[in-house]
Design an enzyme around this catalytic site. Structure first.
Site, PDB file in Angstrom:
ATOM      1  N   ASP A 192      -5.207  -1.928  -6.654  1.00  0.00           N
ATOM      2  CA  ASP A 192      -4.671  -3.288  -6.607  1.00  0.00           C
ATOM      3  C   ASP A 192      -5.750  -4.268  -6.162  1.00  0.00           C
ATOM      4  OD1 ASP A 192      -1.986  -1.738  -4.888  1.00  0.00           O
ATOM      5  OD2 ASP A 192      -2.103  -2.169  -7.023  1.00  0.00           O
ATOM      6  N   ASP A 225      -5.559  -9.610   3.359  1.00  0.00           N
ATOM      7  CA  ASP A 225      -5.373  -8.154   3.496  1.00  0.00           C
ATOM      8  C   ASP A 225      -6.507  -7.590   4.337  1.00  0.00           C
ATOM      9  OD1 ASP A 225      -4.171  -8.988   1.059  1.00  0.00           O
ATOM     10  OD2 ASP A 225      -3.983  -6.897   0.450  1.00  0.00           O
ATOM     11  N   GLU A 231      -3.578   1.705   4.141  1.00  0.00           N
ATOM     12  CA  GLU A 231      -3.480   1.600   2.684  1.00  0.00           C
ATOM     13  C   GLU A 231      -4.748   0.988   2.092  1.00  0.00           C
ATOM     14  OE1 GLU A 231       0.177  -0.314   0.932  1.00  0.00           O
ATOM     15  OE2 GLU A 231      -1.389  -1.303  -0.215  1.00  0.00           O
ATOM     16  N   GLU A 232      -5.436   0.194   2.878  1.00  0.00           N
ATOM     17  CA  GLU A 232      -6.622  -0.486   2.372  1.00  0.00           C
ATOM     18  C   GLU A 232      -7.906   0.345   2.448  1.00  0.00           C
ATOM     19  OE1 GLU A 232      -6.351  -3.122   0.710  1.00  0.00           O
ATOM     20  OE2 GLU A 232      -4.323  -3.693   1.281  1.00  0.00           O
ATOM     21  N   ASP A 291       0.303  -0.115   6.444  1.00  0.00           N
ATOM     22  CA  ASP A 291      -0.003  -1.028   5.345  1.00  0.00           C
ATOM     23  C   ASP A 291      -0.152  -2.377   6.043  1.00  0.00           C
ATOM     24  OD1 ASP A 291      -0.160  -2.740   3.266  1.00  0.00           O
ATOM     25  OD2 ASP A 291       1.655  -2.086   2.244  1.00  0.00           O
ATOM     26  N   LEU A 300      -0.983  -5.390   5.231  1.00  0.00           N
ATOM     27  CA  LEU A 300      -0.356  -6.577   4.649  1.00  0.00           C
ATOM     28  C   LEU A 300       0.364  -6.202   3.362  1.00  0.00           C
ATOM     29  CD1 LEU A 300      -0.370  -9.362   5.969  1.00  0.00           C
ATOM     30  CD2 LEU A 300      -1.688 -10.110   4.019  1.00  0.00           C
ATOM     31  N   ASP A 301       1.625  -5.915   3.532  1.00  0.00           N
ATOM     32  CA  ASP A 301       2.453  -5.517   2.392  1.00  0.00           C
ATOM     33  C   ASP A 301       2.917  -6.753   1.629  1.00  0.00           C
ATOM     34  OD1 ASP A 301       4.490  -3.718   0.998  1.00  0.00           O
ATOM     35  OD2 ASP A 301       5.767  -5.212   1.955  1.00  0.00           O
ATOM     36  N   GLU A 345       4.248   3.233   3.363  1.00  0.00           N
ATOM     37  CA  GLU A 345       5.391   2.380   3.026  1.00  0.00           C
ATOM     38  C   GLU A 345       6.722   3.150   3.069  1.00  0.00           C
ATOM     39  OE1 GLU A 345       2.969  -0.740   0.153  1.00  0.00           O
ATOM     40  OE2 GLU A 345       3.544   1.189  -0.681  1.00  0.00           O
TER      41      GLU A 345
HETATM   42  P1  AHM Z   1       5.844  -4.797  -8.284  1.00  0.00           P
HETATM   43  O1  AHM Z   1       5.096  -6.068  -8.359  1.00  0.00           O
HETATM   44  O2  AHM Z   1       5.324  -3.741  -9.208  1.00  0.00           O
HETATM   45  O3  AHM Z   1       7.332  -4.988  -8.444  1.00  0.00           O
HETATM   46  O4  AHM Z   1       5.586  -4.203  -6.816  1.00  0.00           O
HETATM   47  C1  AHM Z   1       6.148  -4.767  -5.684  1.00  0.00           C
HETATM   48  C2  AHM Z   1       6.046  -3.795  -4.573  1.00  0.00           C
HETATM   49  C3  AHM Z   1       6.706  -4.254  -3.308  1.00  0.00           C
HETATM   50  O5  AHM Z   1       7.977  -3.681  -3.145  1.00  0.00           O
HETATM   51  C4  AHM Z   1       5.765  -3.799  -2.233  1.00  0.00           C
HETATM   52  O6  AHM Z   1       5.828  -4.630  -1.130  1.00  0.00           O
HETATM   53  C5  AHM Z   1       4.437  -3.911  -2.904  1.00  0.00           C
HETATM   54  O7  AHM Z   1       4.675  -3.623  -4.269  1.00  0.00           O
HETATM   55  C6  AHM Z   1       3.446  -2.901  -2.385  1.00  0.00           C
HETATM   56  O8  AHM Z   1       2.187  -3.248  -2.827  1.00  0.00           O
HETATM   57  P2  AHM Z   1       1.119  -3.874  -1.770  1.00  0.00           P
HETATM   58  O9  AHM Z   1       1.184  -3.029  -0.544  1.00  0.00           O
HETATM   59  O10 AHM Z   1      -0.172  -3.742  -2.493  1.00  0.00           O
HETATM   60  O11 AHM Z   1       1.487  -5.271  -1.500  1.00  0.00           O
HETATM   61 MG    MG Z   2      -0.730  -3.728   0.931  1.00  0.00          MG
END
Ligand code: AHM
Ligand code: MG
Length: 335
Positions: A64, A70, A93-94, A116, A118-119, A275
């Site tokens: 990502d 983040d 996660e990072e 994580d 910054l989720d 998560e």
């Molecule tokens: P999406 O954009 O495929 O629907 O994903 C959204 C999901 C969230 O539920 C979650 O908070 C996030 O992806 C997790 O990704 P990150 O930790 O990179 O923000």
């Molecule tokens: Mg994240």
């Protein structure tokens, strides 16, 4: 009579006193998480004012985009927890690998933290709620050496605490040490998290469902049928795309959150360690249920890699039970 405000620190100390064997180390660790959350909160709140927004240009270990905030949140949590002396390692996660921490203090740290930082990072640029998710384990490796991978590859069941911070219209820290879930709202005027939601129990049912319906055609038949059912019942669809915010809503108002496996993510997108386990821990502690789309209990799934992912369906007990019936009915059908 005025209601006495209970701050997070006070609450942690009181809880510690109920356990005569406590060394205080776990309490200090929880307190440090609160401190890091306040630092990150300060930065999240002024994100629109300073040049901290935007994609930094690198990608995280699961591919990502990584945004500046983040990186900031990751650094602040790692920095704060490293100074504490209570943590011998962090998996984030990072970061691709776990980070061993050597304490300068004359003591041996017993805990590892998974997080994580910054989720919901895709929401940063547009001023929509983001969050931090964390889990705490007791280390398994000997205390006199550096932490090892086995300290992190423990199931949700082995967690000693989990929580999240929601940086929303107000900032909340919600956590559990396996004895109920409590929520604290940050009072910016005194800079303290204050107990605002004692012993949170989520409703057994509700009328919200939270899923990225844009992926509908990429879901397995049983998930599509269940989502049709939610729509038939006129459940309200709410999807922020920030797991912390989406879960926070159903925790208080009742509902179901789904991130099923898709063709793009055949094993699910969300990370088990950072998560799924911590959120499942909290949901169960609040009286809800958390399963995979194959109906395994999230907390029991074996973990083999730090960044392992899983499908997930969690929320109000009766709604997850309904979903289970759809999997049992349509799950074996060849599509
Ligand atoms: P999406 O954009 O495929 O629907 O994903 C959204 C999901 C969230 O539920 C979650 O908070 C996030 O992806 C997790 O990704 P990150 O930790 O990179 O923000
Ligand atoms: Mg994240």
């Amino acid at each position: 009579m005025l209601n006495k405000i209970v701050t997070l620190d006070e609450f942690i100390i009181r809880s510690e006193k109920q356990n005569p064997n406590s060394s205080g180390s776990f309490s200090r660790l929880l307190r440090d998480i609160g401190i890091a959350a306040k630092i990150v909160n300060r930065e999240v709140n002024k994100a629109g004012l300073v040049n901290i927004l935007g994609v930094e240009g690198s990608t995280n270990s699961t591919g990502d985009d990584v945004q500046k905030l983040d990186v900031f949140a990751n650094e602040k949590f790692i920095e704060t927890l490293s100074y504490s002396g209570e943590v011998c390692g962090i998996a984030s996660e990072e970061n691709q690998d776990f980070i061993p921490i050597k304490s300068d203090l004359d003591k041996t740290a017993q805990y590892v933290v998974v997080m994580d930082p910054l989720d919901g990072s895709s929401n940063i640029d547009v001023n929509v709620s983001v969050g931090t998710i964390f889990g705490i384990y007791k280390r398994k490796s000997p205390e006199n050496g550096p932490c090892q991978i086995e300290d992190f590859l423990q199931t949700g069941q082995d967690m000693v605490a989990a929580g999240y911070v929601l940086y929303g219209t107000s900032t909340l820290l919600v956590y559990s040490t396996g004895n109920g879930v409590n929520g604290f709202t940050l009072d910016p005027s005194i800079g303290e998290f204050c107990l605002s939601h004692r012993n949170i129990q989520m409703p057994a049912s509700g009328n919200y469902y939270s899923v990225n319906q844009g992926y509908y055609l990429k879901f397995d038949l049983e998930m599509r049928r269940y989502i049709d059912h939610c729509s038939d019942l006129n459940y309200r669809l709410r999807y922020i795309g920030s797991m912390v915010s989406d879960i926070h809503r159903i925790m208080f108002q009742g509902g179901i959150f789904l991130y099923p496996n898709t063709r793009k993510y055949p094993k699910g997108k969300l990370r088990l360690l950072y998560e799924c386990y911590p959120m499942a821990y909290l949901i169960e502690q609040a009286g809800g249920t958390a399963l995979t789309c194959k109906l395994e209990r999230i907390m029991d799934i074996e973990i083999h890699a730090l960044h392992q992912t899983s499908s997930i369906v969690m929320g109000s007990r009766d709604m997850v039970k309904d979903m289970k019936e759809f999997v049992e009915k349509y799950g074996a059908v060849i599509q």
